[in-house]
Every structure is written in C-alpha cells, then in structure tokens.
Design a protein around this motif. Sequence first.
Motif, mmCIF file in Angstrom:
data_model
loop_
_atom_site.group_PDB
_atom_site.id
_atom_site.type_symbol
_atom_site.label_atom_id
_atom_site.label_comp_id
_atom_site.label_asym_id
_atom_site.label_seq_id
_atom_site.Cartn_x
_atom_site.Cartn_y
_atom_site.Cartn_z
ATOM 1 N N LEU A 326 0.824 -1.213 0.000
ATOM 2 C CA LEU A 326 0.000 0.000 0.000
ATOM 3 C C LEU A 326 0.858 1.263 0.000
ATOM 4 O O LEU A 326 0.454 2.295 -0.538
ATOM 5 C CB LEU A 326 -0.893 -0.033 1.250
ATOM 6 N N SER A 456 -7.634 -2.456 -1.503
ATOM 7 C CA SER A 456 -7.247 -1.055 -1.332
ATOM 8 C C SER A 456 -6.090 -0.666 -2.235
ATOM 9 O O SER A 456 -6.176 0.296 -2.991
ATOM 10 C CB SER A 456 -6.840 -0.778 0.115
ATOM 11 N N TYR A 457 -4.975 -1.425 -2.150
ATOM 12 C CA TYR A 457 -3.834 -0.955 -2.938
ATOM 13 C C TYR A 457 -4.068 -1.124 -4.431
ATOM 14 O O TYR A 457 -3.598 -0.328 -5.235
ATOM 15 C CB TYR A 457 -2.501 -1.553 -2.458
ATOM 16 N N TRP A 460 -6.553 1.649 -5.626
ATOM 17 C CA TRP A 460 -5.906 2.950 -5.516
ATOM 18 C C TRP A 460 -4.932 3.142 -6.679
ATOM 19 O O TRP A 460 -4.885 4.197 -7.324
ATOM 20 C CB TRP A 460 -5.194 3.046 -4.164
ATOM 21 N N THR A 461 -4.167 2.074 -6.962
ATOM 22 C CA THR A 461 -3.234 2.135 -8.073
ATOM 23 C C THR A 461 -3.973 2.317 -9.398
ATOM 24 O O THR A 461 -3.601 3.136 -10.241
ATOM 25 C CB THR A 461 -2.416 0.833 -8.123
ATOM 26 N N GLN A 463 -6.759 3.669 -9.921
ATOM 27 C CA GLN A 463 -7.255 5.033 -10.024
ATOM 28 C C GLN A 463 -6.125 6.002 -10.372
ATOM 29 O O GLN A 463 -6.267 6.855 -11.248
ATOM 30 C CB GLN A 463 -7.901 5.447 -8.703
ATOM 31 N N ARG A 464 -4.979 5.845 -9.702
ATOM 32 C CA ARG A 464 -3.899 6.803 -9.910
ATOM 33 C C ARG A 464 -3.333 6.711 -11.322
ATOM 34 O O ARG A 464 -2.828 7.680 -11.854
ATOM 35 C CB ARG A 464 -2.789 6.585 -8.887
ATOM 36 N N ASP B 171 -12.160 13.253 -10.717
ATOM 37 C CA ASP B 171 -11.558 12.604 -9.554
ATOM 38 C C ASP B 171 -12.607 12.176 -8.546
ATOM 39 O O ASP B 171 -12.522 11.111 -7.949
ATOM 40 C CB ASP B 171 -10.571 13.555 -8.868
ATOM 41 N N ASP B 175 -12.997 8.507 -7.062
ATOM 42 C CA ASP B 175 -12.906 8.337 -5.605
ATOM 43 C C ASP B 175 -14.135 7.626 -5.061
ATOM 44 O O ASP B 175 -14.032 6.726 -4.234
ATOM 45 C CB ASP B 175 -12.823 9.715 -4.919
ATOM 46 N N LYS B 178 -14.243 3.895 -5.804
ATOM 47 C CA LYS B 178 -13.304 3.174 -4.949
ATOM 48 C C LYS B 178 -13.832 3.080 -3.522
ATOM 49 O O LYS B 178 -13.797 2.021 -2.893
ATOM 50 C CB LYS B 178 -11.962 3.913 -4.973
ATOM 51 N N LYS B 179 -14.361 4.192 -3.040
ATOM 52 C CA LYS B 179 -14.874 4.225 -1.674
ATOM 53 C C LYS B 179 -16.019 3.225 -1.510
ATOM 54 O O LYS B 179 -16.074 2.482 -0.530
ATOM 55 C CB LYS B 179 -15.360 5.632 -1.355
ATOM 56 N N ILE B 616 -2.869 4.042 6.303
ATOM 57 C CA ILE B 616 -1.786 4.561 5.469
ATOM 58 C C ILE B 616 -0.548 4.808 6.319
ATOM 59 O O ILE B 616 0.574 4.476 5.915
ATOM 60 C CB ILE B 616 -2.244 5.837 4.738
#
Lengths: 522, 701
Positions: A326, A456-457, A460-461, A463-464, B171, B175, B178-179, B616
């Motif tokens: 992550l 999650s990771y 997130w990746t 998306q980025r 975005d 977001d 994902k959420k 995180i």
Amino acid sequence: MDGFPILSLITFIPIVGMIIILLLPSTNKQQIKVTALIVTLIQVVLAIVLLSNFNYAAGGIYEESSFQFIDKFRWIEVPTNTWIGTIKIDYFLGIDGISMPMIILTALISFIALVSSWKIDKAVKGYFALFLLLDTAMMGVFVSLDFFLFYVFWELMLLPMYFLIGIWGGPRKEYAAIKFFLYTLLGSVFMLLVMIGLYFSTTEVIDGSKVFTFNILAMMDKANFTVDGILSPLNPNNLRFVAYIALFAGFAIKIPMFPFHTWLPDAHVEAPTPISVILAGVLLKMGTYGILRISFPIFPQITRELMWYIALFGMINIVYGALVALAQKDFKKLIAYSSVSHMGYVLLGMASLTTTGINGAIFQMFNHGTITAMLFLVVGVIYDRAHTREISAFGGLANQMPKYTGIMMVAFFAAIGLPSLSGFVSEALVFIGAFGVDTLRTLTIISTLGIILGASYMLWTLQRIFFGKFNEKWKDLPDLNAREYIMFIPLMIVVIFLGIYPSAMLDIMNHSVNTLVTFLFS
Amino acid sequence: MAEQTLLNISLIIFLLPLFGFILVIFFGKRFEKIYRVEIGILVLTFILALIVNYFKLTLYPHKDLVFAFTWLNFSNLPGLGDVHFELGIKIDSLSGIMLLVVTLISSLVHIYSVGYMEGDKRFNRYYAYLGLFTFSMLGIVLTHNFLLMYISWELVGLASYLLIGFWYEKDSAADAGKKAFLTTRLGDIGMFLGILILYTQYHTFTFDEIFHQISLGNLPFGSGAWLTAAGILLFLGAVGKSAQFPLHVWLPDAMEGPTPVSALIHSATMVAAGVYFMARIFSMLTADALLVVGVIGAITAFIAATIALTQNDIKKVLAYSTISQLGYMILSIGVGAYTFAVFHMVTHAIFKSGLFLGSGSVIHSMHGEQDMREMGGLKKKMPITYWAFIVFTLAISGIPLMSGFLSKDGILLGSFAFATLTGHWLLPFSGFLVAGITALYMFRLILMTFHGSPRNIEKYDHAHESPKVMTMPLIILSALSIFIFYTPNPVSPEAGWFYHWIGTSETVVPQDLRFDFMKSESPAEVHNEAAVEHSSEEEVLYSTSYMEALHEDHIPALSLSILLAILGILTAYILYEWKKVDVDKLTEKVKPLYTFSLNKWYFDELYYATFVAGTIGLSKALRWFDVNIVDGIVNGTATLGLFVSRVAGLFDKYVVDGLVNFSAFFSGFLGLTLRKFQTGKVQTYVAFVVLSLFILFWVFI
C-alpha cells in the motif's frame, strides 16, 4: 504413453534449443528468437499431451506405482570400500497431481515470457540461451523424484537467473543479482545439509543389497530408515526437528516468506519484464512446491506439530505484504509486495493440512502464477512506453489506452479475488480450509484483512494510473500491439476460465491432495 | 408448465443480461446501436419474469422450485464424507417478487437512459455495465445457497464500482467508486466469515440444508453464541451493501454516477440486496442477532433522516432518504416484521427509483445542475415530472392511498408491537420520529425544486419537460405507487393479495435463543422434522401474543404515523412555501445542530482521520521497517561479511602471507649473514674452531 520418456523430453528440450542457439551466429537475432519460441511452444504442446494422458485417479505422493510417466534409471554408481558402500543415484522423474499443475504453469509462463522477450536487443544469443537453460531447470525441479536430481535442478536455476538479472537488468542490477544469488544459495546450503543427512538415514534395497538412497519416496517410508542414521526417526537425537526447520528455511527463502522476502522487491525491480514474469510466475512456486513434495511427507509428524507456526507466517505474509504494498510508489515494487501477500495464502492453505486448504494452496500457486505474470506484463507495457514506473507520474490513461486498461482491470480484479476470476476460488478454498481447523481460526480471521487491504492498494493504483485528470505528457502513448495481445490473451482466458470452471484444475490435484492429507495423518 | 420448464426460464432470465454484457462490451465500438439489443434483452427478462411468477403462483403456490448442480467436487474425504460445493437457484415467493422488481426497474432504467445518457461518448459501455449489474443482481435474487450469494454479491460490487466511476475523468467519481467498493467490502469480510462459520459446521452452503440442520438443534460449534455470531457477521454484509450505520458513508458519494444508475442500483435494487439477504436468512437469526439488526436499522434511519434535512444537492437528499428507508427495512427485519420488510423493499424500490428518475429529469433539463438552491418554480415547466414527483413523495411520506403507507405503517406497527412485548421502546420511537422527518425533508425538496419563483432565471428559461422515453417510466412507476396494486383496502395491507404472496418466514433457531414472543406454542413441533418441512409459507411460528399486540396497536400506530407525516408536511409548507418562519433565522438559532447535520455528522472526517490515515500511516511505517530493519539486517549481514572478509584479507596479506614472506626474508638474511663466514681463509676457520671449542667447554664443563 508407456515407455516414452515424455518427462525427460519436456525437461530437456530447452537444452536442445539452447545448443542450437549457441551454434547459430549471434548476428542472426531473428533465428535465435524463433528457435526459442518454437522450443517453448513444443513445451506447451507436451504439457497438453501430458494433461490429456493424465490419470486423475492416481494419488502419487508416497507411492511410486501411482506416479505417472515415470522415467527411472541408474545415473551414478560409485563403488567405495568405506562404510558408505556403493553410491547409487537414480535419474528418477515422475509426476502426480501436485506437479501436474506446476508443469502446465511452467510451460505456459515460459511461452508468455518468451513472447514478452521479443524486444530484447542486447546480447540476444546469450539471453535466449540462458532463458532456455532456466526453463530446463524449472521444469526439472517439478518432475524430479530423486532428491539429488531435485537439488541439481534447483541449483541449476540460480546460474541463468543470476546472469539474466545481472546483465539485462535495470540500474542496480548487480546488487539485485548478487542479493538474489547469495540469498537463494544460503537456502540451498541448508537444503544440501538436510539432503545429505537424509541420505545417510535412508536405505533402499537395490539389486538385492541395501544401499543409501536419495529417492524422495523412499525417505517417506518409515521402514527404510536406518537405526542410527543421523536424521532417522529411530535415532533419539532431536536433529530431525532442526533439519525440518533448516529445510523449511531453504524453501521459505524462495517463496519468499517473511522475514526472508527482501530480495524479491529488489530482484523484481531490477529484472527485465520477462524475467520478472518467470520469477513471480514460476520460481516462487518452487519454494511452496518443495514444502509440499519434500518437507510435508518426509516429516509428517513435525509438520503436524508446526502447522500453527506455518499458518502464522502465512498470515504475516498476507497482511504485512499487503500493508507494505500500500505504501509503495514504484508500480513494480507494489506488484512485488503483492506477490508476498498472495504467497501468504499458499502458506496458510498448506498449513491447514486439510484437503480444501491444500487444494486451495496449490490452486493459488497456479493462479498467482498466471495473475501475477499478467500484472508484471502490465507494468512492463507501461514501462516500455513511458520509461518510468512512478505511479504518481501517470493519470487518466483510460482514454488514451482503453484496451490496455481493460486488460489491466481483469488482472487487477483477479488479484483482488473477484468471484468469476480464478483468484477468488483459490483464496476462498484456503480460507475455508484454514477456518475449519480449530487452532488456526484466529489466524484465519486476521488473514481476511488481506481481502480489504488487497483491494485497497489495487484500486488505488488503478485510479492513480487510469482515472482522474489526464497527464498531457502521455498523449503519444500507443495502445497494445498485436504481440502484447498474444502475451495477455492466453493468460486472460485461463484466469476467466478457471474462475468459472475451477474443477478443470482442482480435479487434477484433488486426488493427490487427498492422498497427501491421508498420508500426513496416518 | 412443468417445474423444470419454469426453472429453465429462470436460468434464461439469469443469463440473458450476461449475454447482453458480453455482446455489448465486445461489439459496442463496432455497432453503435447495439445498446438496443441490451434494452430488448431486459424487456424480455421482465416478460419472462412475469411468466415465471404467474405459473409459479397458479401451479406451485406452496412449493419451492430448486435447480442445483455440483460446481466443485472434492470427492470422498476422510472423516468428512462426500464434500462438494453446490450452486443453484431457487424460486419461491421472495425470489419471485424480487425477480419482478429487479427486471421491471432495470428495464425502465434501460429505456430511460436512452434519453438521459444521450450523446455520452461511452454510451454502449454504459449499457454493457448495466447488463453486468442486472446479471449479478439476479444472481443474488435467485441463489439458493450462500456461495452463489457471495459470488453475485461481489460482482454487484464490481458493477457498482464501474457505474459509480463511469465518468472517471472526474476525480470525485473515481474516488466515489473506490470508496463504495472498499467500504462494502469491509462488510463483506464479515459476511464471508459468517459463511465460513456455517460451512465449517454444516459442510454445505445451501440455505435450506443449513436451516434444516439448525432446526434439528445442530448449532455451529455446538453453541448458540456462535449462531448469534454467524447471524451478526452475515448481517455485516448487509450493513455494507445496504449502507447501514456505520458503513453508510459510501452511498451519498455514489451519487457521482449517472442518475439512472442511482435509481437502479443505489436506491432500488443493489442496496436493497442487503435487506433481501436478511430476509433470506431471517429464519436463522437468534433473538440477540435480531436485536442488533433492529438497533442498527433504527439508528441508521434516524441519522440519515437528520442529514437529509439540510442537504441542498437534490440527489444527496434522496441518497440520505434511501439510507433512512433502508434503515426502516432493516429495523423491520429486526423486530420480526418480515413481511413488511419485504413489502417496503418492493414499494420503496418503485417510488424511490421514481424519485431518482424524476430528479434525473430535473437535472437533465437544468443541464446538470443539482443544487436545489438554483432551482424553484419548475412546476410549470415540467408538469409530468412534477406530478409524478408528488405521487412518489406522498408514497415515501406514508400518506394513505399510497403504497408507501401500506408498507411503512406495517413497519412502524411491527416495531411498536415489538416494544410492547420486549420493552425496547427506542426502536418504535426512532421509527415514528423518522416518519415525521421524512415528510418534512421530502416536501422541502418538492417546494424548493418545483414551487416558488425560479432562483436562477437563466437556467430556468432553458428548462423543459424531458422527452417521452424519460417521462414514460415515471408515469409507470407513479401508477405502481398507488395502493390498488397491492390491496383493495387502502388502510389494510393484510387484506390484499401482495401481503399473502410475500407470506412470512418461519424461524428455525432453538427455543431458548428466540424472543419470548417468537417461541413456538408447541415446542415439540420444532424438533419434528416433518413439521419443519411441510409447514407452508403461511404458517409462522409467532405466538398469538405478537399477533394480538399487532392487532391492538394497529389503530394508535396508524393514527400516530399519519399525524406525524402531516405534521412534517405542514412544517415544510410553513418554512418553505408560506415562509411564516424565516428559515435562515431558524438555522442561525440552531447553528451547531445545523452544521452538524450539514456536515453529515462528520463521519467522513472521522473515518478519514482514524481508519484511512491509520492504515496509510501503518503501511508507511511498515515500509520503513521493511527497508531499514528487515532488509537492513540482510544488508548488514552482507556488510559484516564484507568486513570480516576484509579483515581476513588483511590477516592473509600481513600475517599469513607475512609469515611466508618473513620466512623467505629470514632465510635470505640467514644466508647472507652466514655467507660472510665462508671466507675461504684458513686463519678465519681456525679462529672459529677455537672459538667453538671455548663455547663447548663453557657449556659442557
């Protein structure tokens, strides 16, 4: 198939290819590549032939008669006058339901990795020769039933891998290559010691006389142990326990199991894409395969005693690997740590010592091989084009490279364990198996955190890299080309097919796994 | 029609949308109009669903139709016997009803979207995702086992992820997708663990087999606590999907998706899946588990309603309203009012998808404007939308003659009766309070949007009634929001056919784990296999005391709920239509409460500061640990090895090799020195001999 040495063929055909390549002039790059490609294709065909002649009802594991496609003859015979007697070492190949999936995987991944090597331009001859040598070594590990032979293949794999990373790798290639080499060699030393210890503790009747033996199957039979052998269960010393730990450590380095995993991110980051694919797709499985093939059935009692600890390390791998993934900024490193996490499921499943759990573990080995191969290819595609792997450098690529995005989504969701893709079935089986064991229940519950952390990771990746604002810098990046399709499509088909019809794979291994579980508790 | 034929048709219904998905995703780029195939497929599934339900009701009213096959087979295992995983579908009242609801609303949304999504560059992709969603949702509806339930559950999550993030260039949309996926997955872990508990005990995933085992007194790990735990863990899945407190935070963000998607997924079907699932497993919920369910439902209904009061985004109001209504349904399950939970799930699906499609119609005509403060006076411009909206709003507010009244009243009544029997008065209190608040915020929405004078003249001037493809679904849905489709008597749902079609669910948990009022009057019956298998859907194992309480409380509960609804509507009119009280001054007076509600009770901030930041932070700390400690040890060992080898090198060079060199040097030196004795002169030799003799004498004598 009686009498036809198909296992020897599938193992050594890359060596034949290697010799041909070495004879070709090094300027003839195209011919070299085509030769290598043909060799890997033949391997795939042979794997299919093996599968279609495979007897699903044969158990294997400890019983030589129920192994299939056996190839056995005397390889080394050295008469000595000492107490050792005559040294007799067999060339002994054979497969059962545990090795069959690994053979398919090795053939498939080698082919895919070869397609992905097509753009290699530096020292082509050397690269493909080493590639094929590596191929032989990997295949050899999965078909050997003689410890000595197994060890030879295991060590043989190190050499080409070292050079493939060290010569064709990234900026810190020497560091990564040496780290990989020394770390694995350390594991091999443990293995060597245990192997020799077991050799001097096991006798087999060959040609009417009792001799020491490296035969793995013979080492599982209590009747074969000598009274005073150093690792004999009849010997009251506790060295067997130490030997188990040492052997396990040797395999654990390869998996890689926490805390022995740090060579992996470095090796992956520096290795060229095809080598990463092989490393993650096949090499990591050699560790868990070794545990199933050698550690478990030779030391059933110690395995039963230590199952909680194995599961504990599985849990740590799952959660720790996911958490560290992550926090990664480098795309490839992230995938490397996801491997650590996913191999944790294999450990957890194996540790359950149940049919469902071990089936799940082997299935997860196969699925991790295909899915992570896809993931590394995905990284390779973007690195080829953009020459960076920094996740934050991208953004909004979905419209620029829609086909690539689609493929990557499949790979990512497979890694997340989305139902209808193969990863789900194996993870679910691992959990079902491990949860069913009273002592492992808490560990299993903690391990389910991997489900959410993994998502999650990955998301997130995703998306980025693909969503959000488009970075104009990348407006010239082309979408996938035909060659890249060839490497993705077969893997994608396998991942989807096994997600919907997992029995195609589970039926292959189920009987052997049952035999193994029964054997461990007998 | 034979049973098998009905099952085959159901399988076709199930697989058709998947076929549509594959077709459109692969050929969407080549054939622009291929979305029409997908629409056709959905309409066809609806017609087939009607057929299945018709024949099921006429030919097999009291029979569950089941089709199952073995998916994974582990053959005969030592100690466990024959182990295999079965997948299959089941047609009973519950799945039949939901089949109709899902296919109906999905078809209407498919049609509506033609107008709403017009000109979108990923038009066909949108339809492909809708197909994928419908397929997965039908999986949840039709499944007869936990495994297929979980599989479909996750696939629905995927479809929702894709649709919420459909406009991923934004975005906020990416977001939100994902959420939604992660938050619901958190709940899914609970559900998965619940399934693991059940599987470990029963070695099957099939609902009926598990329930049968429980009814025989075979409890997970032999204890009632584990049965309760399994129930609560399974409920966690519903908490995620149905956006219940504390996992409700994803649903409002999900409004980033196209509005028809909100109508289909985030109000009518997917979020109702949680309620559907709870209805499915109602039989195995113990008293403790039911109480947890009821309390969570009540809390959710209340929190969401208070937030809906102050939101200005039209879709956000509806989103919180959805959460609140889902809370009602969950509450209903918790208090044992199974029938009304399902009833409300159906009526809510219809009027809430209507509300969303209506708001979509408004947003469409206002060119994407969602802020109600920019609206006003739209009544004249969009009469059809307005009147449809009025019908839906009356329905959700629980005004008699509307479908919502029938179901909501039943829930309130159920919670009231529950409280009289168990003393948990908080549940009905929250329920009735929310009834009033609901009427208030819904009429606030109507008045701010359609009444008064336009606040943004420019946008108002461009506003227009939506095209027929968009208004037609509104008309159908508003018609279906009227009581007559469910019962002939507008104040008595029990008098209607729909109530009886839903039927009730029997509980299989052991007597000592039930609420007192749920205890069976003849305990022996429970252990009697035949009784469990043959008792019809109509029979419920509630005691007469519950029925009596329901009967007695009917009139007071009904009057109170109507009174509160009217009070809510009146308040809305006073504040927003007649403006008797200045809203701004009022908000100024209750500023802290107002900001608390406007900021959604600060859940997002709280979660971000704790869970997200915590995870995180932990992951960064572990990365540091990994690089510096774990790998540090490895590299340290290497450095140590190098150091030792360097020392060894020095030792080798100076000591070992030094000795060698020294011996060479020494012998050379010796040679050089001794050479000097070999002079060749006799006198020198004689002198040495004499000297030696002296030494020998001195030594020996």
